[in-house]
Design an enzyme around this catalytic site. Structure first.
Site, PDB file in Angstrom:
ATOM      1  N   LYS A  46      -2.794  -0.887   6.450  1.00 14.66           N
ATOM      2  CA  LYS A  46      -3.746  -1.867   6.376  1.00 14.66           C
ATOM      3  C   LYS A  46      -4.070  -2.813   7.473  1.00 14.66           C
ATOM      4  O   LYS A  46      -3.469  -2.579   8.623  1.00 14.66           O
ATOM      5  CB  LYS A  46      -2.979  -3.057   5.363  1.00 14.66           C
TER       6      LYS A  46
ATOM      7  N   GLN B 283       0.727  -1.257   0.022  1.00 11.69           N
ATOM      8  CA  GLN B 283      -0.044  -0.095   0.075  1.00 11.69           C
ATOM      9  C   GLN B 283       0.925   1.364  -0.072  1.00 11.69           C
ATOM     10  O   GLN B 283       0.618   2.211  -0.536  1.00 11.69           O
ATOM     11  CB  GLN B 283      -0.867  -0.121   1.192  1.00 11.69           C
TER      12      GLN B 283
ATOM     13  N   THR C  79     -11.853   0.364  -8.120  1.00  7.36           N
ATOM     14  CA  THR C  79     -10.748  -0.313  -8.369  1.00  7.36           C
ATOM     15  C   THR C  79     -10.604  -1.221  -9.811  1.00  7.36           C
ATOM     16  O   THR C  79      -9.728  -1.190 -10.375  1.00  7.36           O
ATOM     17  CB  THR C  79     -10.528  -1.516  -7.151  1.00  7.36           C
TER      18      THR C  79
ATOM     19  N   LYS D 112       1.814   2.033  -3.593  1.00  2.00           N
ATOM     20  CA  LYS D 112       0.508   1.977  -4.397  1.00  2.00           C
ATOM     21  C   LYS D 112       0.022   3.724  -4.029  1.00  2.00           C
ATOM     22  O   LYS D 112      -0.196   4.468  -5.122  1.00  2.00           O
ATOM     23  CB  LYS D 112      -0.482   0.960  -4.023  1.00  2.00           C
TER      24      LYS D 112
ATOM     25  N   GLY E  27     -12.297  -0.397   2.602  1.00  2.00           N
ATOM     26  CA  GLY E  27     -12.686  -1.865   2.465  1.00  2.00           C
ATOM     27  C   GLY E  27     -11.615  -2.567   1.965  1.00  2.00           C
ATOM     28  O   GLY E  27     -10.629  -2.049   1.331  1.00  2.00           O
ATOM     29  N   ASP E  28     -11.805  -3.821   2.064  1.00  3.54           N
ATOM     30  CA  ASP E  28     -10.861  -5.085   1.248  1.00  3.54           C
ATOM     31  C   ASP E  28     -11.720  -6.131   1.294  1.00  3.54           C
ATOM     32  O   ASP E  28     -13.014  -6.126   1.388  1.00  3.54           O
ATOM     33  CB  ASP E  28      -9.698  -5.206   1.943  1.00  3.54           C
TER      34      ASP E  28
ATOM     35  N   ASN F 233     -16.292  -7.172  -5.375  1.00  4.31           N
ATOM     36  CA  ASN F 233     -16.492  -5.633  -5.851  1.00  4.31           C
ATOM     37  C   ASN F 233     -15.407  -5.602  -6.920  1.00  4.31           C
ATOM     38  O   ASN F 233     -15.791  -4.818  -8.029  1.00  4.31           O
ATOM     39  CB  ASN F 233     -15.889  -4.860  -4.647  1.00  4.31           C
TER      40      ASN F 233
ATOM     41  N   SER G  59     -10.509   6.930  -2.847  1.00  2.00           N
ATOM     42  CA  SER G  59     -10.792   6.825  -1.777  1.00  2.00           C
ATOM     43  C   SER G  59     -10.115   8.487  -1.160  1.00  2.00           C
ATOM     44  O   SER G  59     -10.597   9.155  -0.465  1.00  2.00           O
ATOM     45  CB  SER G  59      -9.828   5.753  -0.663  1.00  2.00           C
TER      46      SER G  59
HETATM   47  N1  GLU Z   1      -8.402  -2.183  -0.290  1.00  4.54           N
HETATM   48  C1  GLU Z   1      -8.109  -1.268  -1.392  1.00  4.54           C
HETATM   49  C2  GLU Z   1      -6.549  -1.427  -1.823  1.00  4.54           C
HETATM   50  O1  GLU Z   1      -5.898  -2.537  -1.604  1.00  4.54           O
HETATM   51  C3  GLU Z   1      -8.400   0.073  -1.110  1.00  4.54           C
HETATM   52  C4  GLU Z   1      -7.936   0.984   0.007  1.00  4.54           C
HETATM   53  C5  GLU Z   1      -8.498   2.319   0.359  1.00  4.54           C
HETATM   54  O2  GLU Z   1      -9.360   2.576  -0.386  1.00  4.54           O
HETATM   55  O3  GLU Z   1      -8.060   3.039   1.347  1.00  4.54           O
HETATM   56  O4  GLU Z   1      -6.031  -0.662  -2.392  1.00  4.54           O
END
Ligand code: GLU
Length: 452
Positions: free
Chosen positions: A132, A117, A216, A120, A171-172, A247, A384
């Site tokens: 996370k 993350q 996503t 990313k 979410g995830d 999703n 987000s």
């Molecule tokens: N879970 C998503 C990811 O893997 C979104 C995370 C978010 O929106 O903070 O990037």
């Protein structure tokens, strides 16, 4: 000046050290290997990055929170789950990243996701750090009331650690609109604050952004389209194999259809569906999102074009494109070999780290365009961050505006990865491009902010 091979040796030592210091966390080791193995060219070229302690700090989370989550099921039985929040890096902004509720969750899994993350989020160009969290709670087969009680118990501890300027979960896997609603409600109750920016993926009407649910999947398709464009092709008429049915998969299938491609599969842990006519996304939404059912029900209702294959590998289905959108390590070396044999042109990761290192290596060697998750699936977290911006300004943007921003962000990420790979003698290698470009942004901020 250190050479690339000296730098590589230093990074290899560091990786051995990481394995020692973090025993029994194979997914975290895998994610650290994947990044550090591509950094030698940039660390050798820019002496400031070889500064002692910089990469050592980057691989150590700033904070890790572990807690007990007790809750009662509908029969009054007490269950005890584990809660996690790994606040990995806040050099670029508040920790940002999703919560995963799945029985496979443990500290190593959350650390791998948090580490990914960081890069990313850096690639989005927006001001968000990396984090996370989640739990080994399994929402499958639980009533709404049970999920609500679990979320309330989870937030009763988590609320101490998060905030719009501190850490912003979303979410995830296993955490969608329903769970975010219960989590937000409990946060609001405990803190007595309407703090919209503390969570993203909220419902429309109470602070959620339009296009966040789609982001996503849509973003991954836009990234795949950009990779194809680079090779003088487009999505029109291409067949795609998509895994998963949550999703990410749903909105991947939807966007592929909108851009003239045809997704012929979806899957869950019980097996996969092949639909010759292309997956009917409205039916899939009904089965998965409204009824919370399984993909075999989709096949039953769809009629003769669709067939459910219990077990098996969705990657056996021939296609021009593959968009893994389920979970980590779902596409291994054998699957990659099958995809190559069937003439796949591009693989773009909608999930986090779905392809194993061996699969990535094979695909790249065969000349397949490979979009790593930290670039290709960044659309979710990017929107987000746009949700946070809207919350802060107490406004909400139209769907068209959010989609336009998302398209710009995905195209910028593609260009950044592509150009960075060329700059470091790895043309067409989006893994190297993504890792180095993300690393540069985070490392520069960390160096500027001193040893903390
Ligand atoms: N879970 C998503 C990811 O893997 C979104 C995370 C978010 O929106 O903070 O990037």
């Amino acid at each position: 000046m250190t050479t690339r091979s000296e730098t590589r040796t230093t990074l290899d030592h560091l990786l051995t050290e990481i394995e020692h210091r973090n025993p029994a966390q194979p997914e975290f080791h895998q994610a650290a290997h994947e990044v550090l193995e591509t950094l030698a060219p940039v660390v050798a070229a820019r002496p400031e990055y070889a500064e002692p302690g910089l990469i050592e700090r980057l691989v150590e989370p700033e904070r890790q929170v572990l807690f007990r989550v007790p809750w009662q099921d509908d029969k009054g039985r007490v269950h005890v789950n584990r809660g996690f929040r790994v606040e990995f890096n806040s050099a670029l902004g508040p920790y940002k990243g999703g919560l995963r509720f799945h029985p496979s969750v443990n500290l190593g899994v959350i650390k791998f996701l948090g580490f990914e993350q960081i890069f990313k989020n850096a690639l989005t160009g927006l001001g968000i750090g990396g984090g996370k969290g989640g739990s080994d709670f399994d929402p499958h087969g639980r009533s709404d009331a049970e999920v609500m009680r679990f979320c309330q118990s989870f937030m009763t501890e988590l609320h101490r650690h998060i905030g719009e300027h501190t850490d912003v979960p979303a979410g995830d896997i296993g955490v969608g609109g329903r769970e975010i609603g219960y989590l937000f409600g409990q946060y609001r109750r405990i803190t007595n604050r309407w703090e919209a920016g503390v969570l993203t993926g909220k419902g429309q009407g109470w602070g959620g952004s339009l296009i966040r649910p789609e982001a996503t999947g849509y973003g991954n398709v836009l990234f795949a389209a950009a990779m194809l464009r680079e090779r003088g092709e487009d999505l029109e008429g291409q067949t795609a194999v998509v895994s998963g049915s949550g999703n990410v998969a749903i909105y991947t299938i939807e966007k592929l259809a909108a851009l003239g491609a045809n997704a012929v599969t979806c899957s869950d842990s019980s097996g996969y569906v092949v639909d010759e006519k292309g997956v009917d996304v409205e039916l899939l939404k009904q089965v998965k999102e409204v009824e919370r059912g399984r993909v075999d029900t989709y096949a039953e209702r769809r009629g003769s074009s669709a067939r459910f294959v219990p077990g098996g590998s969705v990657w056996d289905v021939p296609a021009d494109l593959a968009l893994p959108s389920a979970t980590q390590n779902e596409l291994d070396e054998n699957a990659a070999a099958t995809l190559i044999r069937n003439g796949v042109k591009a693989v773009s990761e909608g999930a986090n780290m779905p392809a194993t290192p061996e699969a990535v290596h094979l695909l790249q060697k065969a000349g397949v365009a490979f979009g790593p998750g930290k670039a290709a699936n960044a659309g979710g977290v990017a929107v987000s961050a746009l949700e946070m911006a809207q919350n802060h300004a107490r406004t909400s943007w139209t769907a068209a505006k959010v989609e336009e921003e998302l398209a710009d962000i995905m195209n910028n990420i593609h260009t950044t990865c592509h150009e960075t790979a060329e700059r470091y003698d790895a043309p067409g290698d989006y893994v190297t491009g993504a890792n180095i470009a993300g690393f540069e942004r985070v490392a520069d901020a960390m160096l500027a902010q001193g040893v903390i």
